[in-house]
Design a protein around this motif. Sequence first.
Motif, PDB file in Angstrom:
ATOM      1  N   PHE A 413       6.453 -20.553  36.914  1.00  0.00           N
ATOM      2  CA  PHE A 413       6.077 -19.983  38.200  1.00  0.00           C
ATOM      3  C   PHE A 413       7.276 -19.693  39.097  1.00  0.00           C
ATOM      4  O   PHE A 413       7.389 -18.622  39.689  1.00  0.00           O
ATOM      5  CB  PHE A 413       5.116 -20.925  38.945  1.00  0.00           C
ATOM      6  N   SER A 414       8.170 -20.665  39.227  1.00  0.00           N
ATOM      7  CA  SER A 414       9.234 -20.542  40.234  1.00  0.00           C
ATOM      8  C   SER A 414      10.284 -19.499  39.876  1.00  0.00           C
ATOM      9  O   SER A 414      11.037 -19.058  40.745  1.00  0.00           O
ATOM     10  CB  SER A 414       9.913 -21.898  40.457  1.00  0.00           C
ATOM     11  N   ASN A 415      10.330 -19.067  38.608  1.00  0.00           N
ATOM     12  CA  ASN A 415      11.278 -18.014  38.236  1.00  0.00           C
ATOM     13  C   ASN A 415      11.048 -16.724  39.012  1.00  0.00           C
ATOM     14  O   ASN A 415      11.954 -15.891  39.115  1.00  0.00           O
ATOM     15  CB  ASN A 415      11.169 -17.706  36.736  1.00  0.00           C
ATOM     16  N   TRP A 416       9.841 -16.559  39.548  1.00  0.00           N
ATOM     17  CA  TRP A 416       9.498 -15.293  40.197  1.00  0.00           C
ATOM     18  C   TRP A 416       9.559 -15.351  41.716  1.00  0.00           C
ATOM     19  O   TRP A 416       9.115 -14.426  42.393  1.00  0.00           O
ATOM     20  CB  TRP A 416       8.114 -14.846  39.712  1.00  0.00           C
ATOM     21  N   ILE A 417      10.135 -16.454  42.227  1.00  0.00           N
ATOM     22  CA  ILE A 417      10.336 -16.518  43.677  1.00  0.00           C
ATOM     23  C   ILE A 417      11.763 -16.919  44.036  1.00  0.00           C
ATOM     24  O   ILE A 417      12.210 -16.727  45.173  1.00  0.00           O
ATOM     25  CB  ILE A 417       9.332 -17.496  44.322  1.00  0.00           C
ATOM     26  N   LEU A 418      12.513 -17.431  43.065  1.00  0.00           N
ATOM     27  CA  LEU A 418      13.890 -17.862  43.325  1.00  0.00           C
ATOM     28  C   LEU A 418      14.830 -16.657  43.406  1.00  0.00           C
ATOM     29  O   LEU A 418      14.838 -15.825  42.490  1.00  0.00           O
ATOM     30  CB  LEU A 418      14.362 -18.812  42.220  1.00  0.00           C
ATOM     31  N   PRO A 419      15.627 -16.557  44.455  1.00  0.00           N
ATOM     32  CA  PRO A 419      16.497 -15.379  44.603  1.00  0.00           C
ATOM     33  C   PRO A 419      17.627 -15.328  43.584  1.00  0.00           C
ATOM     34  O   PRO A 419      18.249 -14.282  43.423  1.00  0.00           O
ATOM     35  CB  PRO A 419      17.061 -15.536  46.023  1.00  0.00           C
ATOM     36  N   HIS A 420      17.895 -16.431  42.880  1.00  0.00           N
ATOM     37  CA  HIS A 420      18.953 -16.412  41.876  1.00  0.00           C
ATOM     38  C   HIS A 420      18.394 -16.348  40.461  1.00  0.00           C
ATOM     39  O   HIS A 420      19.102 -16.611  39.487  1.00  0.00           O
ATOM     40  CB  HIS A 420      19.857 -17.646  42.017  1.00  0.00           C
ATOM     41  N   SER A 421      17.111 -15.964  40.334  1.00  0.00           N
ATOM     42  CA  SER A 421      16.507 -15.797  39.019  1.00  0.00           C
ATOM     43  C   SER A 421      16.896 -14.439  38.440  1.00  0.00           C
ATOM     44  O   SER A 421      16.567 -13.392  39.014  1.00  0.00           O
ATOM     45  CB  SER A 421      14.981 -15.900  39.123  1.00  0.00           C
ATOM     46  N   ALA A 422      17.581 -14.441  37.310  1.00  0.00           N
ATOM     47  CA  ALA A 422      18.051 -13.194  36.701  1.00  0.00           C
ATOM     48  C   ALA A 422      16.896 -12.247  36.346  1.00  0.00           C
ATOM     49  O   ALA A 422      16.971 -11.043  36.644  1.00  0.00           O
ATOM     50  CB  ALA A 422      18.901 -13.504  35.470  1.00  0.00           C
ATOM     51  N   PRO A 423      15.812 -12.723  35.705  1.00  0.00           N
ATOM     52  CA  PRO A 423      14.720 -11.792  35.384  1.00  0.00           C
ATOM     53  C   PRO A 423      14.100 -11.156  36.621  1.00  0.00           C
ATOM     54  O   PRO A 423      13.816  -9.956  36.627  1.00  0.00           O
ATOM     55  CB  PRO A 423      13.709 -12.681  34.648  1.00  0.00           C
ATOM     56  N   LEU A 424      13.882 -11.947  37.681  1.00  0.00           N
ATOM     57  CA  LEU A 424      13.293 -11.390  38.901  1.00  0.00           C
ATOM     58  C   LEU A 424      14.180 -10.309  39.484  1.00  0.00           C
ATOM     59  O   LEU A 424      13.710  -9.214  39.827  1.00  0.00           O
ATOM     60  CB  LEU A 424      13.072 -12.498  39.933  1.00  0.00           C
ATOM     61  N   MET A 425      15.477 -10.597  39.613  1.00  0.00           N
ATOM     62  CA  MET A 425      16.375  -9.610  40.206  1.00  0.00           C
ATOM     63  C   MET A 425      16.472  -8.370  39.332  1.00  0.00           C
ATOM     64  O   MET A 425      16.679  -7.257  39.830  1.00  0.00           O
ATOM     65  CB  MET A 425      17.758 -10.231  40.422  1.00  0.00           C
ATOM     66  N   GLY A 426      16.307  -8.526  38.017  1.00  0.00           N
ATOM     67  CA  GLY A 426      16.299  -7.375  37.134  1.00  0.00           C
ATOM     68  C   GLY A 426      15.113  -6.466  37.408  1.00  0.00           C
ATOM     69  O   GLY A 426      15.252  -5.245  37.498  1.00  0.00           O
ATOM     70  N   PHE A 427      13.928  -7.055  37.584  1.00  0.00           N
ATOM     71  CA  PHE A 427      12.720  -6.267  37.829  1.00  0.00           C
ATOM     72  C   PHE A 427      12.771  -5.553  39.173  1.00  0.00           C
ATOM     73  O   PHE A 427      12.514  -4.341  39.259  1.00  0.00           O
ATOM     74  CB  PHE A 427      11.490  -7.172  37.770  1.00  0.00           C
ATOM     75  N   ILE A 428      13.066  -6.297  40.233  1.00  0.00           N
ATOM     76  CA  ILE A 428      13.022  -5.655  41.550  1.00  0.00           C
ATOM     77  C   ILE A 428      14.218  -4.718  41.735  1.00  0.00           C
ATOM     78  O   ILE A 428      14.127  -3.726  42.460  1.00  0.00           O
ATOM     79  CB  ILE A 428      12.929  -6.693  42.686  1.00  0.00           C
ATOM     80  N   GLY A 429      15.334  -5.007  41.059  1.00  0.00           N
ATOM     81  CA  GLY A 429      16.465  -4.088  41.109  1.00  0.00           C
ATOM     82  C   GLY A 429      16.142  -2.780  40.416  1.00  0.00           C
ATOM     83  O   GLY A 429      16.521  -1.693  40.882  1.00  0.00           O
ATOM     84  N   ALA A 430      15.409  -2.840  39.305  1.00  0.00           N
ATOM     85  CA  ALA A 430      15.048  -1.643  38.556  1.00  0.00           C
ATOM     86  C   ALA A 430      14.067  -0.758  39.307  1.00  0.00           C
ATOM     87  O   ALA A 430      13.940   0.432  39.006  1.00  0.00           O
ATOM     88  CB  ALA A 430      14.455  -2.032  37.204  1.00  0.00           C
ATOM     89  N   THR A 431      13.382  -1.327  40.296  1.00  0.00           N
ATOM     90  CA  THR A 431      12.372  -0.570  41.039  1.00  0.00           C
ATOM     91  C   THR A 431      12.724  -0.410  42.520  1.00  0.00           C
ATOM     92  O   THR A 431      11.876  -0.004  43.312  1.00  0.00           O
ATOM     93  CB  THR A 431      10.999  -1.268  40.909  1.00  0.00           C
ATOM     94  N   SER A 432      13.971  -0.768  42.875  1.00  0.00           N
ATOM     95  CA  SER A 432      14.491  -0.574  44.248  1.00  0.00           C
ATOM     96  C   SER A 432      13.738  -1.374  45.304  1.00  0.00           C
ATOM     97  O   SER A 432      13.705  -0.985  46.478  1.00  0.00           O
ATOM     98  CB  SER A 432      14.480   0.920  44.627  1.00  0.00           C
TER      99      SER A 432
END
Length: 468
Positions: A413-432
């Motif tokens: 769960f917490s991988n998708w709210i932590l600002p230093h999570s690589a997968p999360l930053m990859g997803f939101i970075g890819a979609t601006s």
Amino acid sequence: MQPKNSIRRKPAFPDGMLIVLGVIILCVIVTWFIPSGQYDRILDASGRQIVDPNSFHYIESEKISLLRIPHFIVEGTIAQAEMIFFLLTIGGCYEIVMHTGVLQAIIARMAKWKVRDMAFILVFTLVFAVIAAPAGGVVSFIGFAPIFVMIARAMGYDALVGVSLVLLGGAVGAAAGPITPFTTGVAQGIAELPLYSGLSYRIICMLVLWIVTALFIARYAKKVRLDPSKSYVYDLEQVQKNQEVEKHYDTDLSAQQIAILVIFILGLCLIIYGSLRLNWGNRVHMQIYLCMSVILAIVGKFNPNETVRVFVRGAKGMLAAALVLGLSRSISMILDEALVLDTVIYGCAAILNGLPTLLRGPAMLIANTVVNVFIISGSGQAAAVMPVFIPVADLVGLTRQTAVLAFNFGDGFSNWILPHSAPLMGFIGATSISYGKWFKYFWKLFLLWNALAMALLFIAQLMNYGPF
């Protein structure tokens, strides 16, 4: 006095890079107050290095100076080079596909479809949940995120809805972990449980989380469709709308575009198949994206200069997310050097020992969530915490299977709210999408997921979830 016509602006949510920088500084300061400690590592029967749960001891270590932060940032960025290049290749390949106009044509055609909101969201979140369940991660799905953002916009939604179908759908499958080798498999191996035992209850957990997640997305999607100004990314949607307003996409696909589409879909399917069946990692994925870029450019009849320009333009769009990944890696490096991770694990285990029996399952979820702040990797967290938490579970009356489930939820769960999570930053970075907008959208679902997980763990305790 303030002029009557002046506009008081709300303070802006800090950029994701600023948040990670703040976390880095905070971690350095925290290490001054948490005593350094260490468990001894031993090899199990399979040759895997695990923690000896009875070996914790405090040790002396030097405190980390704030002046060393630039050093950790540089070293962290170097350590994340593979993931950074992975994002750049995805961005470049996707931009080449976009440049051919094939996706725009498909989206224009799909915009004319009459599809029920709930059915659309239920189907695609389930698809990604099912695919992610054996894979255990959703990083390989990043390439799908921009596509589903375009589909969502064509249907009257926004970028958050599009990325949620891929990210949150996949997150549900990975968090429940019915047959996930990198989390459930590793954790059950350490717990000496039969591999993938307890499967039926984990499938039930996945279905419960899937339905709640789909309803959450659908509720937001309906609100945005009825009133686009209610979108958390309304500014982003206006920018995209202004960029597209002068363009008209023909819904008839040429033979060349059909060939491009087939190549692109086959490439994505190959990546998923390789991840599930052949244990391919990011390095192989990058090679496929690079080969796809060249093949698509040839089929699209791009000249060499045009190919390079388009690819670089797409890679630039991923640059901010790539920089955040470099910053985020420095956090774990700071904690590793300060030798405080084992102290955190030891403290969590001590707290669990002092709680009433019925609260120990939910408390183990919280403990794993705390540890996940420091150890993002699922398999890495399993190797670090399960040798400690399994003996604790034995002592406090929890089944080992329940302890594994608590670990799955805490990691997933917490991988998708932590600002230093690589997968999360990859997803939101890819979609601006900025981290601030994502947090504003996601935090309620994050709390809801955890509440559901606590209830599911409570039920697991009552039914003596096993085999042991």
